[in-house]
Design a protein around this motif. Structure first.
Motif, short mmCIF file in Angstrom:
data_model
loop_
_atom_site.label_atom_id
_atom_site.label_comp_id
_atom_site.label_asym_id
_atom_site.label_seq_id
_atom_site.Cartn_x
_atom_site.Cartn_y
_atom_site.Cartn_z
N ALA A 5 -0.40 -10.15 -0.06
CA ALA A 5 0.64 -9.19 0.29
C ALA A 5 1.05 -9.30 1.76
N GLY B 53 -6.26 -5.83 2.18
CA GLY B 53 -6.47 -4.89 1.10
C GLY B 53 -7.66 -5.13 0.20
N VAL C 12 0.13 -1.75 -1.19
CA VAL C 12 -0.71 -2.58 -2.06
C VAL C 12 -1.79 -1.67 -2.65
N SER D 228 -6.71 -11.85 -4.90
CA SER D 228 -5.26 -11.66 -4.69
C SER D 228 -4.55 -11.43 -6.01
N GLU E 28 3.19 -8.57 -8.50
CA GLU E 28 1.77 -8.67 -8.80
C GLU E 28 1.25 -10.07 -8.49
N ASN F 190 -3.80 -7.82 -6.88
CA ASN F 190 -2.84 -7.05 -6.08
C ASN F 190 -1.67 -6.53 -6.92
N ARG F 191 -1.42 -5.27 -6.74
CA ARG F 191 -0.23 -4.63 -7.28
C ARG F 191 0.58 -4.17 -6.07
N ILE F 192 1.70 -4.79 -5.85
CA ILE F 192 2.50 -4.58 -4.63
C ILE F 192 3.79 -3.87 -5.01
#
Length: 888
Positions: free
Chosen positions: A264, A164, A192, A178, A260, A181-183
């Motif tokens: 991911a 991502g 993601v 990393s 977060e 990242n918002r998962i």
């Protein structure tokens, strides 16, 4: 070891392909998604340099990385089993004699891998492809079948790490990115959406959604998710032996969770299923951008998409052959789609092509059009007009072309570098377009000139030059424009005067061979001096066609007309030629708004004089004599001003294939010289065990006065590999001059090597080169694809245009016709689909047959030759395929 062919559409089967480390297949569609996959699910997925869904891979990562599109099966009473064979337990059985067998089926562009768990009889097939649509999604259909003797309980788990972000972040802020990242978990999978993107563009808000989604055999939603890589692997675990699959100690995450700041994981746990003996169940996994293609979580939609794939790729292939050799026919089914692949991937974004940041190079652009013109010239016309906007008024050009019209760059790294061959390719492609279509009005279309401050072929730079955006200013605040004919002449006429001390054209940054890049000051390319002589003849033919249409004069810039009117007696004096070119550069700093008229007849005479002068010059100064009447042409001077190719008493022979190709193709080599050139090339460059004709002999030195090519180990890349692009051009040159048997030998050697998987280690198609072990490298994205399509269509089968009419002039060998004496090719010509069948019922050899009769849809054509007028073709129904039967 050869492929097991399935049908006539390029489909084949391979056993245990996962035991070959460097195999990969592109997966793509019209959306621009650029995926690749290995026999065991490795590879990556991306939209461009800054948007990778899966972690970027180079060729070594294909077998060293643990990141793949893994599917685990948890079968009661058994250790977790990978359908790709990528569990620690399965890997540990490699080379023991107890490893699992797998079967790989491959078509254009899909693969299906099948393996069986020995202990239970669980057979799993995994089908991967991108649908033939504009949706940026890859589909993975997983089919489980119980081939054992007992009922099985199986729980599948998909495990695809989600990268991502940009390829730059592999080592540039890998951990920091990393944290962006918002998962989140949805009812279908794991998404993601990084908060920001960190790359060379700066810090930007991100809106791209990277997702892995799944649905069960009856369309049911996943049972739960493993969205964080660290948790999925567990302490001490790896992707080949993850704790989440091995134990019940890693809790699944439910739908609707948000997390977060971690790497991911597209971990999807499907519902546990029971499989009766003989029962089959199917589930689906998607890797998608911006949630596109979510309808493919329905099995019926997947079936529909896959059914349309063959037709879709057929449309992208300009050539379909049916000869005595099914291997050749299959080979061409794959070669035919390579130009389309390069249109999408450029020269980047496949595992060997781990360089560049997207965009296509200047010569790549024009050469790829050669094959695309065969498919649909009407679609290419607008592109050709746009491409000419990359020409500068000094005759040089932008070298990187973006995906949008008018998007040009000096170089992918903003480095000023001039390739002296760049003016050659537009003439070749434009000439081919004109002959295929008869559309000579293209030459009178207008385009602006690219302007970026670089002048005098990179020797000067000025930011003060007037410009409008990227275009040269006409002095009135608008782009300065000229006809495409003027652009052609600007590139080619200025090149004639840009000469070195031996009066050949200066090599500058390099020519076609990018690796001849260390002779900028005194290097000369005799090979492309010869090539340009062919250009002058071709432009003269274009002008003759314009003249025949009733046009007597053409409009050109005053500065160009002045240069063209230079005294022809000055052609022998390289210093005077340079002075004339300098004067042209100076005059073009502020080009006149008014144009000059020049007669077409005078233009033709000037161009033919330039061509004739080059022929005489090279024949007199650059012939190298071998033993027993052999000869070849020297093609280069190095940075010390010395000839590069020679024969020193037969003990030290230096020869380069490029030099011979352009001497033959351009007409510089006389007819009686070609036979001896071919014998010399056979003696010094042909090596059957590595696939054919090497690019050069072994110079036994690192020539720092010529280029980095000689730093490569001999037999690799531009230093003596079988470089397929130039080998195919050698075949084209031989065919075009009537040496078809010699040309066929070139193509047959490439076919044999490519289709022998045991030697080449690649899927069907043509790679950039074969190395000293005969292995194919840099597959798919090579100009050899377009040139092979062009050669087979227009020379071997002899189906080509002449001012818009169709010419049928086959040069097929007797053994290429089938048992009934037939050989056929399907092409598009005059916007009509044509199936051309050559009938050689008496099995005559080449040279003993000629075209005797032509039937169009079984109606005999009233012609004494091998020409079908375009007017007759245009009367045919454009919605149906037409059979043209040619009796030999």
């Amino acid at each position: 070891m050869y492929f097991l062919l399935r049908g006539n559409k390029g489909t084949f089967e391979l056993k245990n392909a996962d035991r070959q480390n460097y195999l990969y297949l592109p997966l793509t569609n019209a959306s621009g998604i650029m995926d690749c996959i290995t026999p065991d699910g490795h590879g990556d997925s991306k939209l461009g340099q800054n948007e990778f869904l899966m972690e970027p891979v180079s060729c070594e990562d294909l077998h060293e990385s643990m990141r793949n599109r893994n599917i685990w099966c948890k079968v009661d009473g058994q250790l977790p089993w990978s359908v790709w064979g990528t569990s620690a337990g399965q890997q540990g059985k490699r080379f023991t004699g107890d490893e699992e067998d797998m079967t790989l089926e491959i078509g254009r562009l899909w693969q299906k891998a099948t393996r069986v768990q020995k202990e239970t009889g669980l057979q799993v097939s995994v089908l991967n492809f991108c649908p033939p649509t504009n949706e940026r999604v890859e589909i993975m259909q997983v089919t489980m079948k119980n081939t054992g003797t007992k009922r099985l309980t199986v729980q599948p788990v998909a495990a695809i790490p989600i990268y991502g972000r940009s390829a730059d972040n592999l080592r540039d802020h890998r951990h920091v990115t990393s944290l962006l990242n918002r998962i989140r978990t949805t009812k279908d999978g794991v998404e993601v959406i990084p908060a920001l993107s960190f790359d060379e563009r700066g810090h930007q808000e991100n809106h791209r959604v990277y997702g892995v989604y799944g649905s069960g055999s009856n369309g049911e939603k996943p049972e739960g998710f493993y969205p964080i890589l660290q948790d999925f692997n567990g302490a001490g675990g790896t992707l080949y032996w993850p704790k989440a699959v091995l134990t019940n100690q890693v809790p699944m995450v439910n739908t609707g969770e948000e997390l977060e700041g971690y790497e991911a994981m597209g971990g999807i746990c499907f519902v546990r299923r029971e499989l009766e003996v003989g029962e089959t169940q199917t589930f689906l996994v998607l890797t998608s951008y911006d949630r596109e293609g979510m309808q493919y979580l329905q099995k019926e939609k997947v079936g529909e998409a896959f059914a349309h794939m063959e037709e879709w790729w057929d449309e992208k292939n300009p050539i379909h052959c049916k000869t005595s050799g099914p291997e050749f026919d299959t080979w061409m089914e794959w070669v035919g789609i390579q130009p389309f692949l390069r249109r999408i991937y450029g020269c980047s974004f496949l595992p060997h092509h781990d360089y560049g940041r997207g965009g296509r190079g200047w010569r790549d652009l024009w050469q790829d059009c050669l094959a695309l013109i065969l498919t649909n010239p009407a679609d290419i016309r607008e592109n050709l007009v746009n491409f000419y906007s990359g020409v500068r008024i000094d005759g040089s050009n932008a070298t990187i072309i973006g995906s949008k019209p008018g998007e040009f760059k000096a170089d992918r790294n903003a480095i000023v570098r001039i390739w002296m061959d760049h003016g050659y390719w537009p003439v070749l492609t434009t000439g081919f377009y004109l002959n295929q279509t008869g559309d000579y009005s293209l030459l009178l279309e207008k385009a602006p000139y690219f302007c970026d401050g670089i002048t005098a072929r990179g020797e000067q730079r000025t930011e003060k030059r007037r410009r409008v955006d990227n275009w040269l200013d006409n002095g009135a605040g608008a782009p300065y424009e000229g006809t495409l004919l003027e652009h052609l002449l600007v590139q080619n006429i200025t090149q004639f005067f840009d000469t070195g001390e031996h009066n050949n054209m200066k090599l500058r940054g390099a020519d076609w061979n990018d690796a001849l890049d260390m002779a900028k000051e005194r290097g000369e390319s005799v090979a492309f001096t010869a090539a340009y002589s062919g250009n002058y003849e071709m432009i003269a033919d274009m002008l003759s066609a314009l003249e025949a249409s009733g046009k007597k004069t053409v409009e050109l810039s005053k500065e160009l007309v002045t240069l063209m009117h230079s005294d022809m007696r000055d052609y022998d004096n390289t210093q005077k030629k340079r002075n004339l070119l300098t004067a042209y550069y100076d005059a073009c700093r502020e080009p006149a708004q008014e144009k000059a008229q020049i007669s077409i007849r005078e233009c033709i005479q000037i161009l033919k004089c330039m061509s004739d002068w080059i022929h005489r010059h090279i024949r007199a100064a650059e012939v190298v004599e071998g033993d027993g009447g052999e000869l070849w042409f020297n093609g280069y001077y190095d940075n010390d001003g010395q000839q590069v190719e020679w024969n020193k008493n037969g003990d030290d022979v230096r020869m380069m294939l490029t030099s011979q190709v352009f001497s033959i193709m351009s007409g510089t080599a006389a007819d009686d010289q070609i036979e001896w050139i071919a014998k010399s090339v056979d003696r010094y460059l042909f090596d059957e065990k590595v696939g054919g004709y090497r690019l050069n002999t072994n110079f036994h030195e690192v020539k720092l006065n010529m280029g980095r090519a000689f730093g490569f180990a001999y037999g690799h890349k531009e230093n003596g590999a079988v470089f397929c692009h130039m080998a195919v051009m050698y075949a084209y040159a031989l065919y075009s001059r009537g040496f078809a048997r010699e040309g066929y030998k070139v193509l047959k050697s490439l076919e044999n090597q490519s289709m022998d998987f045991g030697r080449s280690g690649i899927y069907p198609g043509i790679p950039e080169y074969f190395n000293d072990r005969g292995q194919g490298l840099y597959h798919y994205l090579t100009g050899a694809g377009s040139w092979l399509v062009l050669t087979v269509t227009t020379q071997m089968f002899g189906v080509r245009g002449d001012k818009g009419d169709m010419i049928l002039a086959p040069q097929l060998m007797k053994d290429q016709f089938d048992a009934a004496g037939n050989a056929e090719i399907r092409v598009c010509f005059a916007e009509r689909s044509c199936r051309i069948i050559y009938q050689n019922s008496h099995h005559k050899e080449l040279g003993d047959y000629e075209v005797e009769e032509i039937y169009v849809n079984e109606e005999k054509l009233d012609t004494d030759g091998n020409r079908i007028d375009r007017e007759n073709l245009m009367k045919l129904d454009e919605k149906m395929e037409h059979v043209i039967r040619v009796v030999l």
